[in-house]
Design a protein around this motif. Structure first.
Motif, mmCIF file in Angstrom:
data_model
loop_
_atom_site.group_PDB
_atom_site.id
_atom_site.type_symbol
_atom_site.label_atom_id
_atom_site.label_comp_id
_atom_site.label_asym_id
_atom_site.label_seq_id
_atom_site.Cartn_x
_atom_site.Cartn_y
_atom_site.Cartn_z
ATOM 1 N N ASN A 1 0.818 -1.222 0.000
ATOM 2 C CA ASN A 1 0.000 0.000 0.000
ATOM 3 C C ASN A 1 0.850 1.269 0.000
ATOM 4 N N PRO B 1 -0.174 -0.134 13.907
ATOM 5 C CA PRO B 1 -1.272 -1.084 13.801
ATOM 6 C C PRO B 1 -1.938 -0.943 12.433
ATOM 7 N N SER B 2 -2.293 -2.082 11.858
ATOM 8 C CA SER B 2 -2.898 -2.171 10.522
ATOM 9 C C SER B 2 -1.942 -1.756 9.407
ATOM 10 N N THR C 1 -0.949 -8.016 7.232
ATOM 11 C CA THR C 1 -1.317 -6.787 7.924
ATOM 12 C C THR C 1 -0.940 -6.920 9.391
ATOM 13 N N VAL C 2 -0.362 -5.869 9.943
ATOM 14 C CA VAL C 2 0.067 -5.879 11.340
ATOM 15 C C VAL C 2 -1.138 -5.634 12.240
ATOM 16 N N LEU C 3 -1.229 -6.359 13.321
ATOM 17 C CA LEU C 3 -2.333 -6.167 14.245
ATOM 18 C C LEU C 3 -1.923 -5.246 15.382
ATOM 19 N N ALA C 4 -2.929 -4.605 15.960
ATOM 20 C CA ALA C 4 -2.666 -3.753 17.122
ATOM 21 C C ALA C 4 -2.336 -4.650 18.307
ATOM 22 N N TYR D 1 -12.359 -8.687 9.189
ATOM 23 C CA TYR D 1 -11.611 -9.843 8.704
ATOM 24 C C TYR D 1 -11.944 -11.032 9.582
ATOM 25 N N MET E 1 -14.012 -11.820 4.279
ATOM 26 C CA MET E 1 -13.913 -10.438 4.741
ATOM 27 C C MET E 1 -15.120 -9.660 4.262
ATOM 28 N N ARG F 1 -10.401 2.589 19.593
ATOM 29 C CA ARG F 1 -9.288 1.645 19.516
ATOM 30 C C ARG F 1 -8.635 1.768 18.153
ATOM 31 N N PRO F 2 -7.358 1.417 18.036
ATOM 32 C CA PRO F 2 -6.697 1.579 16.741
ATOM 33 C C PRO F 2 -7.165 0.528 15.735
ATOM 34 N N PHE F 3 -7.024 0.847 14.449
ATOM 35 C CA PHE F 3 -7.223 -0.157 13.411
ATOM 36 C C PHE F 3 -6.248 -1.307 13.675
ATOM 37 N N GLY F 4 -6.638 -2.487 13.232
ATOM 38 C CA GLY F 4 -5.804 -3.647 13.504
ATOM 39 C C GLY F 4 -6.142 -4.306 14.821
ATOM 40 N N SER F 5 -7.205 -3.838 15.472
ATOM 41 C CA SER F 5 -7.586 -4.424 16.760
ATOM 42 C C SER F 5 -8.455 -5.655 16.550
ATOM 43 N N LYS F 6 -8.506 -6.467 17.578
ATOM 44 C CA LYS F 6 -9.371 -7.641 17.580
ATOM 45 C C LYS F 6 -10.602 -7.304 18.399
ATOM 46 N N LEU G 1 -11.244 -9.381 13.263
ATOM 47 C CA LEU G 1 -10.194 -8.360 13.206
ATOM 48 C C LEU G 1 -10.711 -7.175 12.412
ATOM 49 N N LEU G 2 -10.344 -5.996 12.861
ATOM 50 C CA LEU G 2 -10.808 -4.764 12.222
ATOM 51 C C LEU G 2 -9.620 -4.107 11.534
ATOM 52 N N LEU G 3 -9.584 -4.184 10.215
ATOM 53 C CA LEU G 3 -8.417 -3.691 9.486
ATOM 54 C C LEU G 3 -8.747 -2.387 8.762
ATOM 55 N N ALA G 4 -7.742 -1.539 8.641
ATOM 56 C CA ALA G 4 -7.915 -0.306 7.873
ATOM 57 C C ALA G 4 -8.080 -0.676 6.403
ATOM 58 N N THR H 1 -7.774 -0.814 2.471
ATOM 59 C CA THR H 1 -6.806 -0.455 1.438
ATOM 60 C C THR H 1 -7.423 -0.893 0.104
ATOM 61 N N LEU I 1 -7.571 -4.708 -0.009
ATOM 62 C CA LEU I 1 -8.652 -5.279 0.772
ATOM 63 C C LEU I 1 -9.992 -4.969 0.115
#
Lengths: 509, 383
Positions: free
Chosen positions: A206, A433-434, A497-500, B24, B30, B56-61, B72-75, B77, B80
């Protein structure tokens, strides 16, 4: 299209702003494409290029549009622009009358098939006979030519034309074009990075304007260059290397060959990973040790500006012509002592350069990077000798420097000698994160092991391991088929994708 | 959806109401959703309140209300988005998209013409690449699809970079006001050769052309038209991404010991005959134990071991291949005598040597062809 002098200055300024500067300027790098070979050449007062067997001054190229074609002038002494002519491949009559010719009785007599001998051809060349006429003479003197099929005749003429008609195209040095040029002639310089693989890495990670990109590569700096091109001056890319304190960086100089603007170059930083990890640890401390949603504290910035300014002195850009890609092995010039300092003092651009004075890009970037740790430890690249914009750069530097620090939201890893799993784990603390990452490896198994170790660990998700497959087609009437040769060396890509960090857990160490 | 000056200044910014997020659940599972204060996302694990996500930040569970599953909650793109978008037409996938964007030489500030818009898969990537100062002019001959695409671009935050026009480019060519202004043109049409002359008028000198065509006949006609209309350097190629799946497989290293499955089968059959079916429970129980191990792996995903590729084999959750010794022990527990072949032996000799190795291989079925990509460059005239 010659460039009136009055407009010259206007176009220099315009170049800073347009995405595609239209004409070649002094100081630009170009790809001089003669068909089988593409030379990467930086244009200045004394540079020259090879066409056929001799070298010619690049002066006629200055002011011409990118995409111009050149051949030798009538007197054979200089390059001259010529018009493009369409291919004749579609001119052959198709199925009008049954072509009864075939090669059933064609016997390969070797040299006997051609009445002209080497001496005759050399004599013609010495007389200054045009390439097209040489091809016509060869065709007329070939005893087997008349019996060949139409397609076979066309193929024969094409093959001779390639050898005797010297035409070159001056091309824009995009990262992809450079990638393909190096891949065909000296792939070892870019570690065999294929164009489709590079394209995938940029998308899977990205990379785009305003991204904060981390690159760890061993491809000569090509990936860094491609990222800088996609950033367009917005956002930043840090090109980093592994190894502890004192480790020398790998060659990373190819970013010089894509005519980056001042703003684009300001968005590139070279730094060792251990330094980035230190910065990240400092940020974490200042944020109280938990995942911070605040930007880099302002207190960092004045220090960074000082570092950046000091770094500029050591990172000024030399204007040597690059070694021609595919040219025979040249003699590396002895490193000129204090080369970088001299340039920092001179605000001027082009210096007279001997064609033989060809520095290895690797030597230069290593020298600069080695100077940096001694002074600042920060490899931020400045505009250097090519038209520095006075008065405003410091404001730019301070604001952009934040983009050149962790956390990164985009990451490309392509360093074949490093274990992908170890490298991913090493850089994870630097990724937001993400963040989207893409890891390239020429071999499949190290990525499979990395994927196996990373899945289900709650640090990364959306993992995918793929191989990039690529095939060219020959498209001609009645003769369309995939190319006979195919390259299978695209390598493998692990993306994710990187997780928080999970709530209640400490940030990834 | 795209990076911005804001996201560059604050890459760890938290999720907020109004954000688009990609939910996700698994590699091929997804969806996208928009965060709404008080909203709820439902799947087979139950409800996931949006309020738990905000801040909470993106990429959180996120854990379901019932606590038995997570997402999982992804930003979002463009990559995606290609996986979650509603297919209104056949779309372009990652390998083709990457090649198109790269070989069209796109970068911030470029102007690109695209037709047909279709489902907007490629359009998102074009927008990403030319942002923030370039523009995508995209044309779609189906009025409803054009309108839907325009809505989606706006909702995804790229409306200012993309102009959608309802127009049949094969019939009328590109509008005249694009003459000479495009850095690149992309065609995904049934008859691209009809549009080549118009493309030649729109693309600036040294600009790039690309046509995506599934059929070779289309490619041939396009190349001929390109050659006749002021294009050069025609190149037709194919790209594909071959997916690989990774697993751990026990591989036998002891060449002398008989294979486990042969010992078990012999043992089972002999026991059944001796006890007249009374051991059915033991056999069934063992079979269930094996299935249970597999089933456990399946039920845990996507909660636990997230499958990383299609057709992934079970991971280490699967126990070792049961040995003859264990088989005999089970039988013994159920009151039957061990079969003559299965004399009690030291476990080490009987347990077959296996090495559990990480292995990878191509996913058996996947995309074999999407289309041919034909690229060409606009000739630079001498005067």
């Amino acid at each position: 299209m010659a460039m009136p002098l009055a407009l010259h200055g206007f176009y220099i300024c315009k170049r800073i702003m347009t995405a595609f500067p239209a004409t070649v300027q002094v100081g630009d790098t170009v790809i001089f494409d003669v068909g089988e070979r593409q030379a990467v050449v930086t244009i200045d007062a004394k540079s020259d290029v090879k066409l056929g067997k001799a070298y010619y001054s690049t002066a006629p190229i200055v002011g011409c549009p990118y995409g111009s074609m050149f051949a030798l002038s009538a007197d054979g002494k200089s390059l001259e622009r010529i018009e493009h002519t369409p291919l004749t491949d579609w001119d052959l009559p198709v199925d009008t009358a049954p072509d009864t010719r075939n090669n059933a009785e064609l016997v390969d007599g070797g040299c006997d098939a051609q009445a002209l001998c080497t001496a005759d051809i050399e004599a013609m060349k010495a007389e200054g006979t045009a390439g097209a006429d040489i091809v016509a003479a060869l065709t007329a003197n070939s005893v087997t030519f008349a019996a060949k099929t139409e397609f076979s005749q066309a193929k024969y003429k094409k093959k001779k034309a390639k050898k005797y008609i010297q035409i070159a195209t001056v091309r824009r040095p995009t990262a992809l074009a450079l990638c393909q040029a190096y891949f065909t002639s000296t792939p070892v310089k870019t570690n065999y990075l294929r164009a489709d693989t590079l394209a995938l890495l940029l998308n899977l990670a990205n990379v785009a304007a305003h991204a904060r990109v981390l690159v760890v590569e061993a491809c000569g700096g090509l990936i860094t260059a491609a990222v800088a091109e996609r950033l367009g001056g917005h956002g930043g890319v840090v090109s980093a290397w592994a190894g502890g304190v004192g480790t020398r960086p790998p060659p990373l100089g190819l970013w010089r060959n894509i005519n980056l603007s001042i703003a684009q170059r300001a968005g590139i930083r070279l730094a060792p990973l251990h330094q980035l990890l230190t910065e990240q640890a400092q940020q974490a401390q200042q944020a109280g040790g938990h995942c911070s949603c605040e930007p880099v504290p302002a207190a960092e910035q004045p220090q960074a500006a000082v570092e950046a300014r000091a770094a500029e002195g050591g990172a000024a850009e030399p204007m040597d012509p690059k070694p021609a890609v595919g040219s025979p092995a040249h003699q590396p010039q002895q490193q000129v002592e204090g080369h970088a300092e001299q340039q920092a003092q001179q605000a001027q651009q082009s210096r007279p350069q001997q064609r033989d004075q060809q520095q290895e890009g690797a030597q230069q970037i290593e020298e600069e990077a080695q100077q940096l740790p001694a002074r600042t430890g920060n490899g931020a690249l400045q505009a250097g000798g090519r038209g520095r914009v006075p008065g405003t750069w410091q404001g730019q530097r301070v604001e952009q420097h934040q983009r050149l620090q962790p956390p990164f939201n985009s990451c490309i890893l392509a360093s074949a000698t490093l274990s992908p799993l170890a490298l991913v784990r090493h850089v994870l603390p630097l990724l937001a994160p993400s963040a989207t990452f893409a890891v390239h490896c020429p071999w499949q198994h190290p990525l499979a092991e990395a994927m196996d170790a990373l899945k289900g660990q709650s640090q990364v998700a959306n993992l995918a391991l793929s191989e990039s497959w690529y095939r060219e087609m020959q498209v001609l009437p009645m003769r369309t088929h995939p190319s006979m040769n195919m390259n299978h060396g695209g390598g493998f890509i692990l993306s994710g994708t990187v997780l928080a960090p999970q709530q209640g857990q400490p940030p990834q160490q | 959806m795209l990076h911005s000056a804001d996201s560059a200044a604050n890459p760890t910014r938290p999720m907020a109401a109004g954000d688009l997020v990609v939910v996700y659940e698994g590699f091929d599972n997804m969806k996208s959703t928009r965060i709404v204060a008080g909203g709820m996302f439902q799947n087979r694990f139950g409800g996931f309140p949006h309020n738990d996500w905000i801040g909470r930040p993106f990429g959180s569970k996120a854990i379901s209300k019932k606590g038995n599953g997570w997402i999982l909650l992804l930003a979002p793109t463009p990559e995606l988005w290609t996986n979650v978008l509603r297919h209104r037409t056949q779309i372009l996938y990652a390998a083709d998209i990457a090649m198109v964007v790269a070989l069209l030489e796109l970068r911030p500030g470029a102007v690109v013409l695209e037709t047909g818009t279709g489902s907007g898969s490629l359009t998102h990537s074009l927008a990403r690449t030319i942002a923030p100062t370039g523009h995508v002019y995209t044309f779609e001959y189906h009025e409803q699809r054009a309108a839907l695409a325009a809505e989606e671009f706006k909702a995804n935050g790229i409306g200012h970079l993309v102009t959608v026009t309802h127009r049949d480019i094969e019939l009328g060519g590109f509008p005249e006001d694009h003459r000479g202004k495009a850095d690149a043109v992309f065609l995904d049409l049934p008859k691209p050769h009809l549009v080549v002359p118009s493309a030649a008028r729109c693309v600036r000198p040294d600009g790039m052309f690309c046509s995506f065509s599934p059929c070779i006949e289309q490619v041939q006609r396009t190349c001929e038209a390109l050659n006749a209309n002021g294009f050069r350097d025609m190149r037709t190629l194919e790209v594909l991404l071959r997916q690989l799946e990774v697993s751990r497989q026990p591989l036998v290293t002891d060449m002398e010991a008989p294979p486990q499955h042969q010992q078990q089968q012999g043992g089972r059959k002999k026991q059944q005959r001796r006890q007249g079916g009374g051991d059915a429970a033991a056999v069934g129980g063992d079979a269930k134990r094996q299935k249970g191990a597999d089933g456990t792996a399946a039920a845990v995903a996507p909660g636990g071991d997230v499958p990383s590729a299609e057709g992934e084999a079970p991971t280490a959750a699967v126990g070792d291949v049961p040995t003859a010794q264990e088989e005999a022990a089970t039988a013994a527990v159920n009151g039957s005598e061990p079969a003559p072949e299965q004399q009690p032996q030291p476990p080490q000799q009987q347990r077959q040597q296996v090495e559990r190795q990480t292995v990878s291989k191509p996913v058996p079925f996947g995309r074999g062809h999407t289309g041919y990509l034909t690229f060409a460059r606009r000739v630079v005239a001498l005067a």
